[in-house]
Every structure is written in C-alpha cells, then in structure tokens.
Motif scaffolding. Structure first.
Motif, mmCIF file in Angstrom:
data_model
loop_
_atom_site.group_PDB
_atom_site.id
_atom_site.type_symbol
_atom_site.label_atom_id
_atom_site.label_comp_id
_atom_site.label_asym_id
_atom_site.label_seq_id
_atom_site.Cartn_x
_atom_site.Cartn_y
_atom_site.Cartn_z
ATOM 1 N N PHE A 9 46.377 38.842 51.766
ATOM 2 C CA PHE A 9 47.346 39.672 51.056
ATOM 3 C C PHE A 9 47.312 41.109 51.558
ATOM 4 N N VAL A 10 46.119 41.648 51.750
ATOM 5 C CA VAL A 10 46.003 43.037 52.197
ATOM 6 C C VAL A 10 46.649 43.225 53.564
ATOM 7 N N SER A 20 49.179 50.204 45.724
ATOM 8 C CA SER A 20 50.525 50.750 45.885
ATOM 9 C C SER A 20 50.615 51.391 47.260
ATOM 10 N N GLY A 21 51.733 51.137 47.946
ATOM 11 C CA GLY A 21 51.901 51.700 49.279
ATOM 12 C C GLY A 21 50.841 51.249 50.256
ATOM 13 N N GLY A 22 50.301 50.052 50.036
ATOM 14 C CA GLY A 22 49.282 49.522 50.927
ATOM 15 C C GLY A 22 47.890 50.061 50.682
ATOM 16 N N GLN A 23 47.708 50.850 49.617
ATOM 17 C CA GLN A 23 46.413 51.462 49.334
ATOM 18 C C GLN A 23 45.878 51.016 47.975
ATOM 19 N N LEU A 24 44.551 50.935 47.880
ATOM 20 C CA LEU A 24 43.923 50.668 46.595
ATOM 21 C C LEU A 24 43.968 51.941 45.763
ATOM 22 N N ILE A 25 44.551 51.845 44.576
ATOM 23 C CA ILE A 25 44.731 53.021 43.727
ATOM 24 C C ILE A 25 43.705 53.059 42.595
ATOM 25 N N ASP A 45 56.395 46.964 46.399
ATOM 26 C CA ASP A 45 55.527 48.018 46.921
ATOM 27 C C ASP A 45 54.270 48.164 46.076
ATOM 28 N N ARG A 46 54.277 47.525 44.908
ATOM 29 C CA ARG A 46 53.134 47.608 44.000
ATOM 30 C C ARG A 46 52.615 46.208 43.711
ATOM 31 N N ALA A 47 51.308 46.113 43.518
ATOM 32 C CA ALA A 47 50.718 44.798 43.265
ATOM 33 C C ALA A 47 49.408 44.950 42.513
ATOM 34 N N PHE A 48 49.099 43.923 41.732
ATOM 35 C CA PHE A 48 47.820 43.822 41.039
ATOM 36 C C PHE A 48 47.094 42.593 41.584
ATOM 37 N N VAL A 49 45.903 42.801 42.102
ATOM 38 C CA VAL A 49 45.107 41.732 42.711
ATOM 39 C C VAL A 49 44.003 41.351 41.730
ATOM 40 N N ILE A 50 44.028 40.099 41.276
ATOM 41 C CA ILE A 50 43.130 39.646 40.216
ATOM 42 C C ILE A 50 42.094 38.688 40.796
ATOM 43 N N THR A 51 40.826 39.018 40.644
ATOM 44 C CA THR A 51 39.740 38.172 41.128
ATOM 45 C C THR A 51 38.709 37.964 40.020
ATOM 46 N N LEU A 52 37.832 37.002 40.230
ATOM 47 C CA LEU A 52 36.600 36.891 39.453
ATOM 48 C C LEU A 52 35.466 37.300 40.386
ATOM 49 N N GLU A 53 34.578 38.163 39.917
ATOM 50 C CA GLU A 53 33.529 38.688 40.788
ATOM 51 C C GLU A 53 32.236 38.916 40.018
ATOM 52 N N TYR A 54 31.132 38.818 40.752
ATOM 53 C CA TYR A 54 29.854 39.300 40.244
ATOM 54 C C TYR A 54 29.764 40.797 40.527
ATOM 55 N N PHE A 80 37.026 36.095 46.790
ATOM 56 C CA PHE A 80 37.644 35.693 48.055
ATOM 57 C C PHE A 80 39.104 35.293 47.869
ATOM 58 N N LEU A 81 39.376 34.488 46.852
ATOM 59 C CA LEU A 81 40.754 34.165 46.491
ATOM 60 C C LEU A 81 41.153 35.007 45.284
ATOM 61 N N ALA A 82 42.429 35.325 45.211
ATOM 62 C CA ALA A 82 42.935 36.164 44.125
ATOM 63 C C ALA A 82 44.277 35.645 43.648
ATOM 64 N N ASP A 83 44.581 35.905 42.394
ATOM 65 C CA ASP A 83 45.961 35.832 41.930
ATOM 66 C C ASP A 83 46.569 37.209 42.179
ATOM 67 N N VAL A 84 47.838 37.240 42.543
ATOM 68 C CA VAL A 84 48.480 38.513 42.875
ATOM 69 C C VAL A 84 49.776 38.654 42.084
ATOM 70 N N LEU A 85 49.849 39.729 41.318
ATOM 71 C CA LEU A 85 51.063 40.098 40.590
ATOM 72 C C LEU A 85 51.771 41.182 41.386
ATOM 73 N N THR A 86 52.917 40.860 41.948
ATOM 74 C CA THR A 86 53.689 41.863 42.684
ATOM 75 C C THR A 86 54.816 42.380 41.800
#
Length: 524
Positions: free
Chosen positions: A422-423, A483-488, A435-444, A399-405
């Motif tokens: 963020f999205v 990138s460009g608003g899309q999940l790559i 224009d580029r980002a890395f979204v970091i989460t912890l997930e099951y 639900f929460l993420a760290d974001v590297l832009t």
C-alpha cells in the motif's frame, strides 16, 4: 503441453500452490496450471517433519461458530467457503500428525477441482520477449507469469569444513535405538534440532545441541519459527544437569576419528576458547533453502539471506525477473522472523493478497472494497467490527493491514492489504483518487520480545486504559493516518485480555475522535 500462453503457471502443489490455484479456479476466467513433481499434493509433508508431529496448532473446540474467529486457532486450513474442507474436521489433535496434512491437501485439491499436472518435474524455466517457457522433460508450457510455490526444498549446508560428514535431517534415522549408548552432536538450534534431541534423549548417553546463535523462544518473540515449547524438553535436561548441553559458538571443523568424529568447537561465551570434542554421530539440523537450479540465466532470480531465499519486492515478485512471483514459505523473506509468512496460517492470507495483486496488474481489477460514508462514526464502526473478528490481521500482525481510503465524501474499506504494497503502490482508481488513508493493523509493542512475559516483576500497562495504549506490549489494534504519501498520526487501541476491542468509552469513542480529527485536518 500448452498450445497457448497461459495467464499463470504455478510450480508446486503444496499448500500455497493449491491455495492460489483454488482462488484462480473460483474466478473461472484465467488460464492456469499447477505443475507438481510428486504423484500427489503436499509431498513435503510426506517426509517432514521427520518425527511427524506438526507444530501448527489445531483447535476444533473454540466456543464460537464464527468461521473467521475460528481461523485464529486453526493454523492448518486453507481458505475455503466449504466447511468440510477445514482441517479441524480431520483431527482433534492439537499438534496433528503430518500424515493428516497430506490427506487434507489431497482432499482439498480434489474437491476444489484445481488443475494440477502430477508427476511433472520442472527441469528448466526461461524467459524471452516477456513470456516464460517452463519445461518438464520433453513437454513445455508458456505463461505470462510464473508463481513458484515449491517451498524451501533443499537442506541448508553452512560453510563448515567437514560438514559433509554429518548426517542430514533429511536422511538421518529417526529410530531412537539406532543411537543406543552413543554421544551425539546436533548442529542447529531450531525446532528440527530440538525435535531430534527430544526424540533421542532416552537412548543416547549424551547430546550436544550446537550453533552460533542464541536459542530464541517463540513464546517470547511471538515468531512461531523460533523454538516452540512442544520441542523444548531438552532444555530441562541441560539446565538440570542431566548429561546434555547446549553449546554456544562456532564449529571450526569436523573430522573422522576412528569410528567416530572429532569436532573443533569455538565457544563464543568463553573468550573464544577452542575445544576438541568427540562424538559417535553428528547430525545436521540446519534448516532448508530455496532450490534455484531450474532457472536458466534468462530467468534466474536473485537470492538473499545467505542465498536461502529469492529476493522479492512488496508484490512477492523477483527483484530482477519481472513476472516471476513467489508464494508460500519462500515468501517469508518479506517479514523474515517477524510475522508468519513462512507458515500456512500466515501465507494463506499472503497468497490471497498475491491473487488480488495479480488481478490488479494483469486484469485491471480493483482491490475488493466496501463503500462507506466518510464519516467518523461509520468508519469507526467498520474498524471495530473488523479488528474484533479478523484472522488475517491477527496472524499476519504488522504485515497485512485493512486500509480505509478517503476521497471526497466517500470512504472505501479494503481488507488484507500488505502494508509495504500500500505504501509503495496505493489503491487509487480513476473514480476514487484518494489522498488520505487509514492503515489498520494488529501489532505487538515495539519491544515486546525484550521482556520475559512470565516475569511478574515487570510492570505492564493496565488493560483498557486509553492514555497508556501506545505503551502496550501485547497484541492490539493500531490505526495510522496517512496523507499525501506521508505518515501523519498514529492511534493505538488499548489492549484487552480477551482481545475484545469494543468498549464504548475505551475503544470506540477514542477511535471515532481520532478519525474525526484527521478528517477535519486537526490531527497533523
């Protein structure tokens, strides 16, 4: 009464209201006030849970002096830089008494110096010309934004004919001998229902716990609002044929029957057979709902989920009343029965994120960030350091993420950003038009709740195996490249029993290579 228009007005001095107020107080630049109907903070905990044992864990002895790591096992503290204001300083009980929470919140309010007007029951909220007016008797305040942190303060009444005959969780006796030799029906299958059943097992002749949904165990779903092991002794008495039962189905009606009650029950797993059952007492443990009665037509929020919660955007703002925000347990509508926004250990971070969202919108402040070179090694090191310490991403998984832009040669590391926010909104600034980002989460894993975690016949991926990381069921870091608003592309870090994702060949190098491929344009 306010002679000026406040920046923020907070309704409710529970944990969420106090957390937001403390953040605003620390800023020292915003005009705000908290209005609380009771004579002190945390009034909900003065009554609930009725049997007084919290199910939010408290573990002072963790083996580490890292304050961030310790918050993973401290589900009651609010966020503070003052070690004396940690809940773990108040008791060593793993499941504390609710009275300790009342005392803790009173100390938190006093020591942080938050501005609270106690004994102030809000009677009306209206909005005209983009300004809210909040009334309490003959007093009123004006504010550009209102944050409601009142919790779910009303009991929820399902549509059952005769339901009004049941004794509510809020008023029923909690003295077991008041139920001596009685047959009792408990409506509901949540923690309040089973907490009540556990309390009455020794004195009743029979207890039925009834509801239309399946009993879901928190240890399987990882949702802490589902039935907790600390409340499930009743399950033994059912499965071991000890007079008690769980009824799966729908209550059709409740009627008086002499000194007791007659209940028509439709069994969902017996071809909808309807049976007439008789009880001495009927108790309603059906949960709570949001009270929207204080809002007039100009500011009444749209409700959702059986009208139990206000409908909210990704900024925790009302979907139909701009400037009306929500904090605390009522914010769980954004991750309902998935993550932890309904509980202190989750919403304390959501409130901090809300504080940053409000600062961006109303005060043109950037989301806090750390500058990094747009270099795979530096970025990987930052990610590895954070995922091995963060409590926010640990508690608010997925639900929460760290974001590297990334913009040009510069990367910026932003902590604790709501994924949906963020999205939809991004973190762009005039000087960092990324224009580029890395979204970091912890997930099951996606099907983590479909498997019995104690069934040793069910195979699991081996920990620390890079090639199988995407199939991991247990909590692990996930990095998504956009990138460009899309999940790559998506990269999973291999799960680890000790939750230490820092092995050079298993975690660090594969992550660094993934970041490098994305930055060079090879990935995607």
């Amino acid at each position: 009464m306010s002679a000026v228009t406040l920046d923020y007005l907070i309704i409710g001095a529970g944990p969420a209201g106090l957390q937001l107020a403390a953040l605003l107080e620390a800023d020292g630049t915003r005009d705000y006030v908290v209005l609380e109907s009771a004579d002190g903070p945390g009034s909900f905990f003065a009554t609930y849970p009725r049997h007084r044992q919290l199910i939010s864990i408290n573990k002072p002895h963790t083996g580490t002096d890292d304050p961030e790591l310790n918050l993973r096992l401290d589900w009651n503290s609010l966020l503070t830089d003052d070690p004396a204001l940690l809940f773990t300083q108040y008791t060593e009980r793993y499941f504390p008494d609710a009275d300790v929470m009342v005392r803790y919140l009173a100390d938190f309010a006093a020591k942080t110096g938050v501005k609270v007007s106690y004994g102030t029951r809000v009677t009306r909220v209206s909005k005209h010309d983009d300004v809210f007016t909040v009334e309490a008797g003959d007093r009123h305040w004006k504010a550009r934004a209102v944050i409601v942190a009142t919790g779910v303060s009303k009991t929820y009444a399902p549509d059952i004919p005769g339901f009004e005959l049941a004794e509510g969780y809020d008023v029923m006796s909690v003295e077991p001998r008041d139920y001596l030799d009685q047959k009792v029906l408990i409506i509901g299958k949540g923690n309040s229902a089973f907490e009540t059943a556990d309390n009455l097992m020794e004195t009743t002749t029979l207890i039925h716990v009834a509801g239309p949904s399946s009993v879901r165990m928190a240890w399987r779903t990882h949702y802490v609002g589902h039935l907790r092991a600390v409340n499930n002794n009743f399950l033994d008495t059912y499965q071991l044929k000890s007079a008690n039962s769980i009824l799966d189905g729908t209550i059709k009606s409740i009627e008086r029957d002499g000194t007791g009650y007659k209940v028509a029950f439709s069994f969902s797993r017996a071809n909808e057979v309807v049976k007439e059952l008789h009880y001495d007492r009927v108790l309603a443990c059906t949960g709570f709902r949001f009270d929207a009665s204080i809002f007039d037509a100009s500011a009444r929020p749209q409700l959702t989920i059986k009208d139990r919660f206000p409908a909210q955007t990704e900024e925790w703002e009302s979907v139909n009343v701009p400037g009306l925000f929500f904090a605390g347990t009522i914010s769980q509508v954004r991750d309902f029965k998935k993550s932890t926004s309904g509980f202190v250990h989750g919403f304390r971070y959501a409130v901090r994120a809300l504080h940053r969202i409000l600062s961006r919108r109303y005060d043109a402040m950037d989301w806090p960030f750390t500058r990094l070179p747009a270099d795979p090694a530096a970025m990987a090191a930052a990610v590895i350091e954070r995922v091995n310490r963060t409590s926010a991403l640990w508690q608010q998984f997925g639900f929460l993420a760290d974001v590297l832009t990334v913009a040009g040669e510069e990367a910026r590391y932003h902590e604790e950003v709501p994924v949906d926010y963020f999205v939809s909104t991004g973190l762009r600034t005039a000087e960092h038009d990324h224009d580029r980002a890395f979204v970091i989460t912890l997930e099951y894993g996606p099907d983590h709740d479909q498997v019995d975690p104690f069934d040793i016949t069910v195979s699991r991926v081996a920990q620390d195996v890079v090639g199988q990381a995407h199939d991991a069921a247990y909590l692990h870091p996930v990095v998504r490249y956009r990138s460009g608003g899309q999940l790559i592309s998506t990269h999973h870090l291999a799960e680890n029993l000790e939750n230490q994702w820092d092995r050079p060949e298993v975690h660090v190098r594969p992550l660094q290579e993934f970041l490098g491929r994305c930055l060079s344009g090879v990935e995607g």
